[in-house]
Design a protein around this motif. Structure first.
Motif, short mmCIF file in Angstrom:
data_model
loop_
_atom_site.label_atom_id
_atom_site.label_comp_id
_atom_site.label_asym_id
_atom_site.label_seq_id
_atom_site.Cartn_x
_atom_site.Cartn_y
_atom_site.Cartn_z
N GLU B 79 0.82 -1.21 0.00
CA GLU B 79 0.00 0.00 0.00
C GLU B 79 0.86 1.27 0.00
OE1 GLU B 79 -3.29 0.14 2.72
OE2 GLU B 79 -3.71 -2.00 2.44
N ARG B 80 2.05 1.17 0.57
CA ARG B 80 2.97 2.31 0.50
C ARG B 80 3.34 2.55 -0.97
NH1 ARG B 80 6.94 1.53 5.83
NH2 ARG B 80 5.31 0.53 7.10
N ALA B 81 3.55 1.43 -1.69
CA ALA B 81 3.85 1.57 -3.12
C ALA B 81 2.66 2.18 -3.84
CB ALA B 81 4.19 0.20 -3.70
N ARG B 82 1.47 1.71 -3.51
CA ARG B 82 0.28 2.23 -4.15
C ARG B 82 0.09 3.71 -3.83
NH1 ARG B 82 -5.63 -0.30 -3.03
NH2 ARG B 82 -5.14 0.53 -0.97
N ALA B 83 0.50 4.10 -2.63
CA ALA B 83 0.37 5.51 -2.23
C ALA B 83 1.33 6.40 -3.01
CB ALA B 83 0.62 5.65 -0.73
N GLY B 84 2.33 5.79 -3.67
CA GLY B 84 3.22 6.60 -4.50
C GLY B 84 4.68 6.55 -4.12
N LEU B 85 5.05 5.61 -3.25
CA LEU B 85 6.45 5.49 -2.86
C LEU B 85 7.12 4.38 -3.67
CD1 LEU B 85 8.56 6.54 -0.74
CD2 LEU B 85 7.96 4.54 0.64
N PHE B 86 8.33 4.63 -4.08
CA PHE B 86 9.09 3.60 -4.80
C PHE B 86 10.45 3.46 -4.13
CE2 PHE B 86 12.07 2.13 -8.06
CZ PHE B 86 11.38 1.07 -8.61
N LEU B 87 10.88 2.21 -3.96
CA LEU B 87 12.21 1.97 -3.42
C LEU B 87 13.02 1.19 -4.45
CD1 LEU B 87 14.42 1.71 -1.21
CD2 LEU B 87 13.22 -0.33 -0.39
N GLU B 153 15.33 -1.75 -12.29
CA GLU B 153 14.68 -0.93 -11.27
C GLU B 153 14.11 0.35 -11.89
OE1 GLU B 153 14.30 -3.14 -8.95
OE2 GLU B 153 15.09 -2.03 -7.23
N MET B 154 14.90 0.96 -12.76
CA MET B 154 14.45 2.19 -13.42
C MET B 154 13.27 1.93 -14.36
SD MET B 154 15.92 4.87 -12.35
CE MET B 154 15.75 4.05 -10.77
N LEU B 155 13.35 0.76 -15.00
CA LEU B 155 12.27 0.34 -15.89
C LEU B 155 10.96 0.25 -15.12
CD1 LEU B 155 11.94 -0.57 -18.80
CD2 LEU B 155 12.70 -2.85 -18.14
N MET B 156 11.01 -0.36 -13.97
CA MET B 156 9.79 -0.52 -13.17
C MET B 156 9.34 0.82 -12.62
SD MET B 156 9.94 -4.20 -11.25
CE MET B 156 11.65 -4.47 -10.99
N MET B 157 10.31 1.64 -12.21
CA MET B 157 9.93 2.96 -11.71
C MET B 157 9.23 3.75 -12.81
SD MET B 157 12.26 6.09 -10.30
CE MET B 157 12.24 6.85 -11.92
N GLY B 158 9.77 3.68 -14.02
CA GLY B 158 9.17 4.41 -15.12
C GLY B 158 7.74 3.98 -15.39
N ALA B 159 7.49 2.67 -15.25
CA ALA B 159 6.14 2.16 -15.51
C ALA B 159 5.18 2.46 -14.36
CB ALA B 159 6.20 0.66 -15.77
N LEU B 160 5.69 2.45 -13.14
CA LEU B 160 4.82 2.63 -11.97
C LEU B 160 4.52 4.10 -11.69
CD1 LEU B 160 6.47 -0.05 -9.64
CD2 LEU B 160 4.18 -0.17 -10.64
N ARG B 161 5.33 5.02 -12.21
CA ARG B 161 5.13 6.46 -12.01
C ARG B 161 4.86 6.84 -10.55
NH1 ARG B 161 4.78 9.32 -17.35
NH2 ARG B 161 5.99 7.74 -18.41
N PRO B 162 5.81 6.58 -9.68
CA PRO B 162 5.59 6.93 -8.27
C PRO B 162 5.69 8.45 -8.06
CG PRO B 162 7.84 6.18 -8.59
CD PRO B 162 7.14 6.01 -9.92
N GLN B 163 5.25 8.90 -6.87
CA GLN B 163 5.38 10.32 -6.51
C GLN B 163 6.78 10.59 -5.95
OE1 GLN B 163 2.53 12.33 -6.93
NE2 GLN B 163 1.81 10.43 -7.87
N TYR B 164 7.27 9.61 -5.20
CA TYR B 164 8.57 9.78 -4.55
C TYR B 164 9.37 8.50 -4.73
CZ TYR B 164 5.96 13.51 -2.29
OH TYR B 164 5.19 14.61 -2.08
N ALA B 165 10.64 8.66 -5.05
CA ALA B 165 11.49 7.49 -5.24
C ALA B 165 12.66 7.55 -4.26
CB ALA B 165 12.01 7.43 -6.66
#
Lengths: 438, 281
Positions: B79-87, B153-165
């Motif tokens: 849910e943290r990921a869903r809220a917009g956080l990416f690690l 990791e960058m590929l997934m970040m790009g697809a998930l469009r988080p608010q904060y990474a």
């Protein structure tokens, strides 16, 4: 006792001899290594009756085999009796035989060709009471493109059922044989035996999809015997039954013979899935690979014990054995015992075995990408079985496995929703791992 | 009232096993900002990253973390990921039999998006970082080089469009070209999508392209010094000891802490298991 069963004189004589000798055969005991951890003690033979004739109507068994596409042959064995045989005209033309063992002149030579001696009492009982063994003969040099499918159905209650399939894959022949073992919701004892021989340079792919009903006790034996430069790929999907045991003997008797054994199993409820394997290297330059993977949910149990045996003459053997188990619940239990018995130098052997919960790092990784816990575990489990599914002898077998896994994971999801809980936290591991190069 | 858009860490304390690692971390990252957290080994950098995402074995003992007003510490990892956080992990996990694509599909389903059509997004994202699209359907991180894993990791970040990474040592294991591609992608995300970045790093290599708005020096579980990008340059030139001494702390006092082993064997081999151990009971 077994009088009245069909078949030629030689078969009747095997039955008679076996029955006469039964008194001298002990019931298996969990003190024996090969029966250790088993539920053999629960079997009360008086609860079951061997069938003296095929019961019930001759209704054709409804089973959708369309996933197998064109088939070289189809046999249906019901409660041990052959009830349907179909062969493609091409395979008949090529001299392939599929049908009751009594109707082929090769029959007597096939019987006991891979399992010269019964492995245990249940092997004797199969010999004594098996009504109508099936023979699949692929002549030398014939390379079949399409599979032969054997449906082994049990729908008699309180019965002891003794199916037997005898396969001969000739010299330089190639064939795919798939056995589908199913039952209705009966409380019966099923004792299937498979004997398969692979001639020089032959290549047999064998698949067993075991989807017996949840009350069935199965005590099965598979025996493979592979000659020079021949190869067997044997695959098992172990899914059904209350207690389902499959013993697999793979004997590599000719130089350069190869055996690849793979199994996927998924336990639910209180079922026990029990696998015993023997990779027997009896000739130089032989190679065997084994990959057995299982998941255990609910209060289910699995047992894997495997022996790699390298005989003195089997120099330059390469043999590997891997058993991996994932425990999906705290009540599930998996036993994994690999063994090596090496009587010569100059071999490459390894074995590895693990029992563990779903990998916490992998689960966290998927969760950190926004995948809910249950979905993450599901992805991991599907992924866990991917390499073993790739060993299936036919795409329809791999699909059957994936579908069975999906059904079980659906049931698991539902159970979790009802309980409102997710998987147990990773407990301290009850696992051992070995990776022993020799 | 409009929610203030900020990833806010206040007085965060945490421990791993019996060892207290974070002793009160305060940080704020706003959309489009790039923050660098630098520090010597054992300063708590990785712990901070893992605590933010809720990794098992890392226990928060005090403080708060909110993402655009959402109490992150109260919700599970996914849910943290869903809220917009990416690690982005320092050592991205290998997941046999599971493709990157299927993970992103499940993540899409979980937020009510369609699980189709994202393949095109992944292919486009791969192209943006000069990465072969075959990695989209291969088993996630299995048998990949360190650099390929980071690009994944960058590929997934790009697809998930988080608010904060939160990027944990994203620059480790990267060659110069890959580092440039990854830094550029991050830079674009801050400009195009207003991504807020918290880059945890040992070195200032990453920060040559991805220019930080703020640099925070973490030592002994606290932010000990802060400044603009010039601080990163000073650290590069003088090392932590000088900068920290100026702030009144000595560097590198804390021992490296390894997270507790929560299990022994995963799906993979366990080369450290005792081969003579009793079989499993």
């Amino acid at each position: 006792m077994s009088a009245g069963l069909p078949g030629p004189d030689w078969l009747a004589s095997i039955r008679r001899l076996t029955v006469d000798g039964l008194d001298g055969v002990a019931h298996p005991d969990t003190d024996e290594e090969v029966w250790r951890y088993s539920r053999i003690g629960e079997v009360d033979l008086d609860q079951y009756s061997p069938l003296k004739r095929q019961r019930g109507s001759d209704t054709v068994v409804q089973r959708d085999l369309s996933a197998y596409g064109e088939m070289a042959g189809v046999v249906v064995v019901r409660n041990g009796w052959v009830t349907e045989v179909t062969s493609s005209s091409d395979s008949v033309k090529a001299g392939v035989y599929v049908g009751p063992v009594g109707n082929t002149s090769d029959g007597e030579a096939l019987f006991g060709a891979a399992a010269e001696e019964p492995a245990d009492l249940y092997g004797h009982l199969n010999r004594a009471f098996g009504p109508e063994p099936v023979a699949v003969v692929v002549p030398d040099g014939v390379r079949l493109e399409t599979p032969i499918v054997v449906v082994v159905l049990t729908d008699a209650d309180r019965a002891a059922v003794f199916p037997r399939v005898l396969v001969r894959c000739g010299e330089d022949a190639a064939a795919t044989v798939v056995e589908l073992h199913t039952s209705t919701e009966v409380d019966s004892l099923v004792v299937p035996v498979l004997e398969a021989t692979v001639g020089r340079g032959g290549y047999l792919r064998h698949g067993l999809v075991q989807e017996l009903g949840s009350r069935v006790f199965q005590l099965g034996h598979q025996a493979f015997r592979v000659d020079q430069a021949g190869r067997i790929d044997a695959f098992v999907a172990g899914l059904g039954g209350d207690y389902a045991r499959t013993r697999t003997d793979c004997r590599l008797v000719g130089r350069g013979a190869e055996g690849r054994l793979a199994a996927a199993y998924f336990g639910e409820r209180a079922q026990t899935l029990d696998f015993r394997t023997f990779q027997d290297h009896a000739a130089p330059d032989t190679r065997s690979e084994l990959l057995f993977k299982g998941a255990l949910d609910g209060a289910s149990r699995s047992i894997y014990t495997g022996l790699i045996r390298v005989r003195p003459e089997a120099v330059r053997t390469v043999a590997h054995q891997t058993n991996r188990n994932v425990k999906l619940s705290l009540d599930a239990w998996a036993e994994s015992v690999p063994n090596l018995e090496i009587e010569t130098d100059d071999v490459v052997c390894s074995h590895a075995s693990t029992v563990s919960p779903v990998d916490e790092d992998q689960r966290f990784f998927l969760e950190s990408r926004g995948v809910p816990t249950v979905a993450a575990e599901r992805l991991l489990l599907e992924g866990f079985f991917e390499d073993v599914a790739a060993e299936a002898p036919h795409p329809a077998v791999a699909d059957a496995l994936r579908q069975a896994l999906a059904d079980r994971l659906d049931r698991r999801d539902v159970a979790h929703r009802e309980v409102g809980a997710v998987a147990p936290e990773a407990e301290s591991i009850s696992g051992a791992g070995t990776e022993v190069p020799s | 009232m409009k929610t203030e858009r900020v990833l806010r860490i206040e007085g965060l304390t945490a421990r791993v096993g019996e060892t207290d690692i974070l002793h009160g971390v305060d940080l704020e990252v706003r959309p489009g900002e790039v923050h660098a957290v630098m520090g010597p080994n054992g300063s708590g950098k990785s712990t901070l990253a893992h605590v933010l995402m809720g990794r098992p074995g890392y226990e928060v003992t005090g403080g708060s973390v909110t993402l655009d007003g959402i109490d992150l510490l109260a919700i599970p990892t996914w849910e943290r990921a869903r809220a917009g956080l990416f690690l982005a992990l320092q050592h991205p996990t290998e997941v046999p039999g599971v493709s990157l694509e299927s993970v992103i599909a499940e993540a899409a389903l979980a937020v009510g998006r369609s699980d189709t059509g994202f393949r095109d997004i992944l292919v486009a994202e791969a192209a943006r970082i000069g990465f072969d699209e075959k990695f989209v359907s291969r088993p996630l991180n299995v048998d990949l080089s360190g650099g390929e894993k980071k690009r994944n990791e960058m590929l997934m970040m790009g697809a998930l469009r988080p608010q904060y990474a939160v990027l944990d040592e994203i620059d480790s294991g990267l060659d110069v070209d890959a580092l440039a591609a990854v830094s550029l992608r991050l830079q674009e995300a801050t400009e195009e999508d207003g991504l807020g970045v918290l880059a945890i790093t040992h070195f200032s290599r990453l920060l040559e392209i991805l220019e930080p708005d703020r640099v925070h020096v973490l030592a002994s579980g606290r932010i000990q010094a802060e400044g603009g990008s010039e601080l990163a340059e000073r650290l590069e030139a003088e090392g932590y000891a000088g900068v920290l001494a100026e702030a009144g702390v000595s560097a590198g006092l804390q021992a490296e802490v390894t997270p507790p082993e929560v299990h022994v064997a995963g799906f993979g081999d366990d080369p450290f298991a005792d081969p003579l151990a009793d079989p499993v009971g």
